[in-house]
Design a protein around this motif. Structure first.
Motif, PDB file in Angstrom:
ATOM      1  N   ILE A  97      -3.087  14.478  -7.082  1.00  0.00           N
ATOM      2  CA  ILE A  97      -3.635  13.338  -7.815  1.00  0.00           C
ATOM      3  C   ILE A  97      -4.084  12.314  -6.783  1.00  0.00           C
ATOM      4  CG2 ILE A  97      -1.427  12.096  -8.040  1.00  0.00           C
ATOM      5  CD1 ILE A  97      -2.358  11.273 -10.885  1.00  0.00           C
ATOM      6  N   THR A  98      -5.164  11.606  -7.071  1.00  0.00           N
ATOM      7  CA  THR A  98      -5.681  10.592  -6.149  1.00  0.00           C
ATOM      8  C   THR A  98      -5.274   9.195  -6.597  1.00  0.00           C
ATOM      9  OG1 THR A  98      -7.752  10.259  -7.354  1.00  0.00           O
ATOM     10  CG2 THR A  98      -7.708  12.041  -5.707  1.00  0.00           C
ATOM     11  N   GLY A  99      -5.415   8.243  -5.689  1.00  0.00           N
ATOM     12  CA  GLY A  99      -5.129   6.858  -6.029  1.00  0.00           C
ATOM     13  C   GLY A  99      -6.009   6.355  -7.150  1.00  0.00           C
ATOM     14  N   GLU A 100      -7.288   6.772  -7.140  1.00  0.00           N
ATOM     15  CA  GLU A 100      -8.187   6.366  -8.210  1.00  0.00           C
ATOM     16  C   GLU A 100      -7.720   6.892  -9.565  1.00  0.00           C
ATOM     17  OE1 GLU A 100     -10.949   6.931  -4.575  1.00  0.00           O
ATOM     18  OE2 GLU A 100      -9.127   7.833  -5.374  1.00  0.00           O
ATOM     19  N   GLU A 101      -7.236   8.124  -9.557  1.00  0.00           N
ATOM     20  CA  GLU A 101      -6.777   8.718 -10.818  1.00  0.00           C
ATOM     21  C   GLU A 101      -5.505   8.040 -11.328  1.00  0.00           C
ATOM     22  OE1 GLU A 101      -8.551  13.216 -10.022  1.00  0.00           O
ATOM     23  OE2 GLU A 101      -6.541  12.673  -9.308  1.00  0.00           O
ATOM     24  N   VAL A 102      -4.629   7.656 -10.401  1.00  0.00           N
ATOM     25  CA  VAL A 102      -3.432   6.919 -10.807  1.00  0.00           C
ATOM     26  C   VAL A 102      -3.825   5.568 -11.402  1.00  0.00           C
ATOM     27  CG1 VAL A 102      -1.323   5.795 -10.006  1.00  0.00           C
ATOM     28  CG2 VAL A 102      -1.933   8.056  -9.127  1.00  0.00           C
ATOM     29  N   ALA A 103      -4.733   4.862 -10.715  1.00  0.00           N
ATOM     30  CA  ALA A 103      -5.183   3.557 -11.203  1.00  0.00           C
ATOM     31  C   ALA A 103      -5.810   3.672 -12.582  1.00  0.00           C
ATOM     32  CB  ALA A 103      -6.167   2.939 -10.214  1.00  0.00           C
ATOM     33  N   GLU A 104      -6.578   4.733 -12.783  1.00  0.00           N
ATOM     34  CA  GLU A 104      -7.224   4.944 -14.078  1.00  0.00           C
ATOM     35  C   GLU A 104      -6.190   5.222 -15.163  1.00  0.00           C
ATOM     36  OE1 GLU A 104     -10.494   5.175 -16.645  1.00  0.00           O
ATOM     37  OE2 GLU A 104     -10.338   4.449 -14.590  1.00  0.00           O
TER      38      GLU A 104
ATOM     39  N   ILE B  28       0.856  -1.185   0.000  1.00  0.00           N
ATOM     40  CA  ILE B  28       0.000   0.000   0.000  1.00  0.00           C
ATOM     41  C   ILE B  28       0.893   1.236   0.000  1.00  0.00           C
ATOM     42  CG2 ILE B  28      -1.779   1.295   1.226  1.00  0.00           C
ATOM     43  CD1 ILE B  28      -2.730  -1.340   2.417  1.00  0.00           C
ATOM     44  N   LEU B  29       0.716   2.079  -0.992  1.00  0.00           N
ATOM     45  CA  LEU B  29       1.471   3.329  -1.124  1.00  0.00           C
ATOM     46  C   LEU B  29       0.514   4.492  -0.884  1.00  0.00           C
ATOM     47  CD1 LEU B  29       3.236   2.095  -4.304  1.00  0.00           C
ATOM     48  CD2 LEU B  29       4.500   2.760  -2.259  1.00  0.00           C
ATOM     49  N   LYS B  30       0.809   5.336   0.116  1.00  0.00           N
ATOM     50  CA  LYS B  30      -0.097   6.403   0.536  1.00  0.00           C
ATOM     51  C   LYS B  30       0.531   7.774   0.323  1.00  0.00           C
ATOM     52  CE  LYS B  30      -2.288   3.725   4.263  1.00  0.00           C
ATOM     53  NZ  LYS B  30      -2.563   3.696   5.715  1.00  0.00           N
ATOM     54  N   TRP B  31      -0.324   8.777   0.131  1.00  0.00           N
ATOM     55  CA  TRP B  31       0.117  10.170   0.062  1.00  0.00           C
ATOM     56  C   TRP B  31      -1.075  11.090   0.287  1.00  0.00           C
ATOM     57  CZ3 TRP B  31      -0.427   6.981  -4.166  1.00  0.00           C
ATOM     58  CH2 TRP B  31      -1.318   7.382  -5.165  1.00  0.00           C
TER      59      TRP B  31
ATOM     60  N   ILE C 113      -2.679   3.693  -3.470  1.00  0.00           N
ATOM     61  CA  ILE C 113      -2.812   2.619  -4.443  1.00  0.00           C
ATOM     62  C   ILE C 113      -2.321   1.351  -3.770  1.00  0.00           C
ATOM     63  CG2 ILE C 113      -2.634   3.996  -6.547  1.00  0.00           C
ATOM     64  CD1 ILE C 113       0.342   3.347  -6.652  1.00  0.00           C
ATOM     65  N   ASN C 114      -2.824   0.204  -4.208  1.00  0.00           N
ATOM     66  CA  ASN C 114      -2.346  -1.057  -3.639  1.00  0.00           C
ATOM     67  C   ASN C 114      -1.980  -2.020  -4.749  1.00  0.00           C
ATOM     68  OD1 ASN C 114      -4.808  -2.907  -4.101  1.00  0.00           O
ATOM     69  ND2 ASN C 114      -5.709  -1.169  -3.026  1.00  0.00           N
ATOM     70  N   ILE C 115      -0.972  -2.827  -4.456  1.00  0.00           N
ATOM     71  CA  ILE C 115      -0.394  -3.738  -5.443  1.00  0.00           C
ATOM     72  C   ILE C 115      -0.335  -5.136  -4.851  1.00  0.00           C
ATOM     73  CG2 ILE C 115       1.700  -4.297  -6.744  1.00  0.00           C
ATOM     74  CD1 ILE C 115       2.244  -1.252  -6.788  1.00  0.00           C
ATOM     75  N   THR C 116      -0.948  -6.081  -5.534  1.00  0.00           N
ATOM     76  CA  THR C 116      -0.956  -7.481  -5.131  1.00  0.00           C
ATOM     77  C   THR C 116      -0.044  -8.255  -6.089  1.00  0.00           C
ATOM     78  OG1 THR C 116      -3.210  -7.301  -4.295  1.00  0.00           O
ATOM     79  CG2 THR C 116      -2.414  -9.516  -4.787  1.00  0.00           C
ATOM     80  N   PRO C 117       0.960  -8.970  -5.579  1.00  0.00           N
ATOM     81  CA  PRO C 117       1.994  -9.530  -6.462  1.00  0.00           C
ATOM     82  C   PRO C 117       1.761 -10.955  -6.943  1.00  0.00           C
ATOM     83  CG  PRO C 117       2.693  -9.765  -4.198  1.00  0.00           C
ATOM     84  CD  PRO C 117       1.340  -9.093  -4.157  1.00  0.00           C
ATOM     85  N   SER C 118       0.714 -11.637  -6.460  1.00  0.00           N
ATOM     86  CA  SER C 118       0.632 -13.085  -6.685  1.00  0.00           C
ATOM     87  C   SER C 118       0.537 -13.473  -8.147  1.00  0.00           C
ATOM     88  CB  SER C 118      -0.557 -13.673  -5.921  1.00  0.00           C
ATOM     89  OG  SER C 118      -1.781 -13.138  -6.396  1.00  0.00           O
ATOM     90  N   GLN C 119       0.032 -12.567  -9.005  1.00  0.00           N
ATOM     91  CA  GLN C 119      -0.083 -12.896 -10.425  1.00  0.00           C
ATOM     92  C   GLN C 119       0.846 -12.052 -11.303  1.00  0.00           C
ATOM     93  OE1 GLN C 119      -1.645 -15.644 -11.257  1.00  0.00           O
ATOM     94  NE2 GLN C 119      -2.015 -15.777  -9.042  1.00  0.00           N
ATOM     95  N   MET C 120       1.793 -11.377 -10.661  1.00  0.00           N
ATOM     96  CA  MET C 120       2.820 -10.687 -11.441  1.00  0.00           C
ATOM     97  C   MET C 120       3.800 -11.706 -12.000  1.00  0.00           C
ATOM     98  SD  MET C 120       3.477  -7.395  -8.948  1.00  0.00           S
ATOM     99  CE  MET C 120       4.938  -6.862  -9.845  1.00  0.00           C
ATOM    100  N   ARG C 121       4.466 -11.340 -13.080  1.00  0.00           N
ATOM    101  CA  ARG C 121       5.426 -12.216 -13.737  1.00  0.00           C
ATOM    102  C   ARG C 121       6.828 -11.620 -13.575  1.00  0.00           C
ATOM    103  NH1 ARG C 121       3.839 -16.551 -13.356  1.00  0.00           N
ATOM    104  NH2 ARG C 121       2.648 -15.501 -11.723  1.00  0.00           N
ATOM    105  N   PRO C 122       7.867 -12.451 -13.702  1.00  0.00           N
ATOM    106  CA  PRO C 122       9.235 -11.931 -13.627  1.00  0.00           C
ATOM    107  C   PRO C 122       9.432 -10.772 -14.608  1.00  0.00           C
ATOM    108  CG  PRO C 122       9.286 -14.315 -13.567  1.00  0.00           C
ATOM    109  CD  PRO C 122       7.852 -13.931 -13.846  1.00  0.00           C
ATOM    110  N   GLY C 123      10.024  -9.693 -14.124  1.00  0.00           N
ATOM    111  CA  GLY C 123      10.247  -8.505 -14.941  1.00  0.00           C
ATOM    112  C   GLY C 123       9.162  -7.459 -14.797  1.00  0.00           C
ATOM    113  N   ASN C 124       7.979  -7.856 -14.292  1.00  0.00           N
ATOM    114  CA  ASN C 124       6.878  -6.903 -14.142  1.00  0.00           C
ATOM    115  C   ASN C 124       7.182  -5.811 -13.129  1.00  0.00           C
ATOM    116  OD1 ASN C 124       3.997  -9.174 -14.534  1.00  0.00           O
ATOM    117  ND2 ASN C 124       5.327  -8.194 -16.044  1.00  0.00           N
ATOM    118  N   ALA C 125       7.900  -6.170 -12.047  1.00  0.00           N
ATOM    119  CA  ALA C 125       8.116  -5.210 -10.956  1.00  0.00           C
ATOM    120  C   ALA C 125       8.814  -3.947 -11.450  1.00  0.00           C
ATOM    121  CB  ALA C 125       8.912  -5.863  -9.829  1.00  0.00           C
TER     122      ALA C 125
END
Length: 542
Positions: free
Chosen positions: A358-365, A348-351, A387-399
């Protein structure tokens, strides 16, 4: 209330963190498609690109609308090995059921065409008892001895449609006392969605439900779709009769497969209600390839290095966090799951949105709509956004891609968003008759609106209900939002249109149900200003 806050509440732009609607759904195009759609060289993203479709980096998790989970290599191998041969399906189901029982320590196992299909088959088994004469009469089951299903209110959800599809009457209860009172000779099954509300010690824990159900021989179906597989299955040990899992979530099997574990006799009756057999489950066909792919996923579960996977996920989150926290004002934290459901760490990244503008919703959009497309969650609470990031379905190199893209967006210098709004071109207060044009039908709705400057409130009467509506108007542009809710289901209506000479028209965004068009006219009432005389008593004549 600040303009940004009201826009956030209205959801003027569908948030990528929850809806991910494509441009084509909103009236745009995906672009032209050139060349053959699929060739032998169409591997990886190119097979989608041949259709004009962008691939998405999945930082949200095992959402079906994004494709679920990435199948394990063992699953792909099993699917390919199964292809090209023919077997008798009942024999295959018998072999797989026996093997699943050996692996999971359950009484029996069955592969269905997804978790929801499995829930449907188990419900059919409970109302028919394995009697095919009853099976082929579904959903006309009013005269069946068993045709009711009890569900705690906390377990009502979008997916219990699978249960209702059999034609059962759903009885919703809120306490053990209500459950005991609801049980009667027509009770076919009790259904729960596993989670906090039925944990050990809660009023309607699985143990309590089982204690109520077992003396009366009422099966208990536990929906553990997004959970990690536990061996032996913790829910069976706590008293469930059958537990249903999704194949395309934590287990990383075929997206179109589900896993049922539990009582053999009940699962044999559920298999009877499943394709290839004719009846109410024929529309939930699961292929031999998916069946063996699901078995391979369960076998792989027992040999996967889950601790190593967890450390890889944490490493990706650390890579993203390390880069983004270099931006002044952004803080990060990693939250850890408490149970088996959606078991993955989350960044979870907060500001403060008033500092970065800018809001988290706007970043996600922003990152959802523009390449490289990334699915993340975005939220706002008071003076904090995230914004929140869930890594379980990320692939190598995505980060690295995710970190670079988010850094690019969040490090941009922005001017504060002005709270000034364009004055409305018209007053839209009043009663409106609304025609909603769906794909192949029309529906009559009504608006009853009150306008206070740029802000709108009132009620929206749709075809089957009435609900509050809120909105705003700037110039001739109007945005209205309402939410239709029934137990286990909901529809969000987003009316986006323009007003001109007392007529309002535009599009209706329906979230996962795509789009419609609407046209509305204000109702004019005849002014009959005759004085009304109230009778002083009962009439002297009728």
């Amino acid at each position: 209330m600040k303009r940004r806050e009201i826009i956030k509440q209205l959801g003027v732009v569908p948030v990528a963190g929850s809806l991910m609607a494509s441009q084509s759904m909103l009236g745009g195009t995906l672009g032209s498609v050139t060349g053959p759609l699929m060739t032998k060289s169409s591997k990886g993203p190119s097979i989608y690109e041949s259709l004009g479709i962008d691939t998405i980096i999945n930082c949200r998790g095992t959402f079906t609308i994004l494709g679920g989970s990435t199948e394990r290599p063992e699953v792909i191998e099993a699917i390919e090995a199964a292809s090209g041969y023919f077997v008798q399906y009942d024999e295959l189901a018998e072999g797989i059921g026996r093997r699943l029982a050996e692996i999971t320590k359950a009484d029996w196992g069955m592969v269905s065409a997804g978790c929801a299909a499995g829930m449907k088959h188990v419900t059919a088994a409970c109302v028919t008892g394995g009697n095919p004469e009853k099976l082929i009469r579904i959903p006309h089951i009013d005269d069946f001895e068993k045709n009711e299903v009890i569900i705690p209110r906390s377990s009502r959800n979008y997916y219990d449609h699978a249960i209702r599809n059999i034609g059962v009457k759903v009885i919703t209860v809120d306490s053990p006392e209500e459950m005991r009172e609801a049980i009667n000779p027509r009770t076919a099954m009790i259904y729960i969605m596993t989670g906090d509300d039925n944990e050990t010690g809660k009023p309607l824990s699985l143990e309590v439900i089982s204690e109520i159900a077992k003396p009366k021989n009422i099966p208990v179906l536990a929906d553990a779709a997004a959970e990690d597989l536990s061996i032996p299955c913790v829910h069976l040990e706590r008293g469930a009769t059958v537990v249903a899992y999704s194949g395309g979530k934590a287990i990383c099997g075929p997206q179109c497969a589900g896993l049922l574990l539990g009582d053999k006799d009940l699962l044999m009756a559920a298999w009877q209600a499943s394709s290839p057999h004719h009846g109410p489950g024929r529309d939930n066909k699961v292929g031999k390839e998916e069946m063996l792919g699901m078995l391979a996923a369960v076998e792989a579960w027992t040999t996967r290095d889950h601790d190593k996977e967890w450390q890889i996920w944490l490493g990706w989150l650390d890579e993203i966090s390390s880069k983004l926290t270099k931006i002044d004002g952004i803080t990060s934290e990693v939250t850890l799951p408490k149970g088996l459901n959606n078991r993955t760490p989350r960044l979870i990244l907060k500001w403060d949105p008033d500092k970065l503008h800018i809001t988290g919703e706007e970043v996600a959009e922003e990152v959802a709509r523009n390449k490289p497309r990334i699915a993340i969650g975005g939220w706002s609470r008071g003076d904090s956004t995230s914004i929140n990031i869930t890594p379980s379905q990320m692939r190598p190199g995505n980060a690295k891609v995710v970190a670079d893209r988010l850094y690019e967006v969040l490090s941009q210098k922005r001017e504060p968003i002005s709270d000034e709004m364009v004055s409305p071109s018209e007053d839209i207060s009043g009663h409106w008759e609304v025609d909603v044009a769906y794909f192949t039908s029309n529906s009559g709705h009504k608006f009853f609106l009150e306008q206070d400057g740029n802000w709108i409130s009132g009620s929206h009467t749709s075809e089957y209900a009435s609900q509050d509506i809120i909105g705003m108007i700037e110039g001739d542009e109007v945005v209205l939002r309402s939410n239709f809710r029934i137990p286990g289901n909901g529809i969000s209506f987003w009316f986006i249109g323009k007003i001109s000479n007392g007529e309002l028209s535009g599009s209706v965004f329906l979230g996962e149900y795509l789009t419609a068009k609407f046209a509305a006219k204000k109702v004019s009432y005849r002014q009959n200003r005759t004085k009304l005389n109230v009778p002083g008593g009962p009439p002297l004549a009728t």
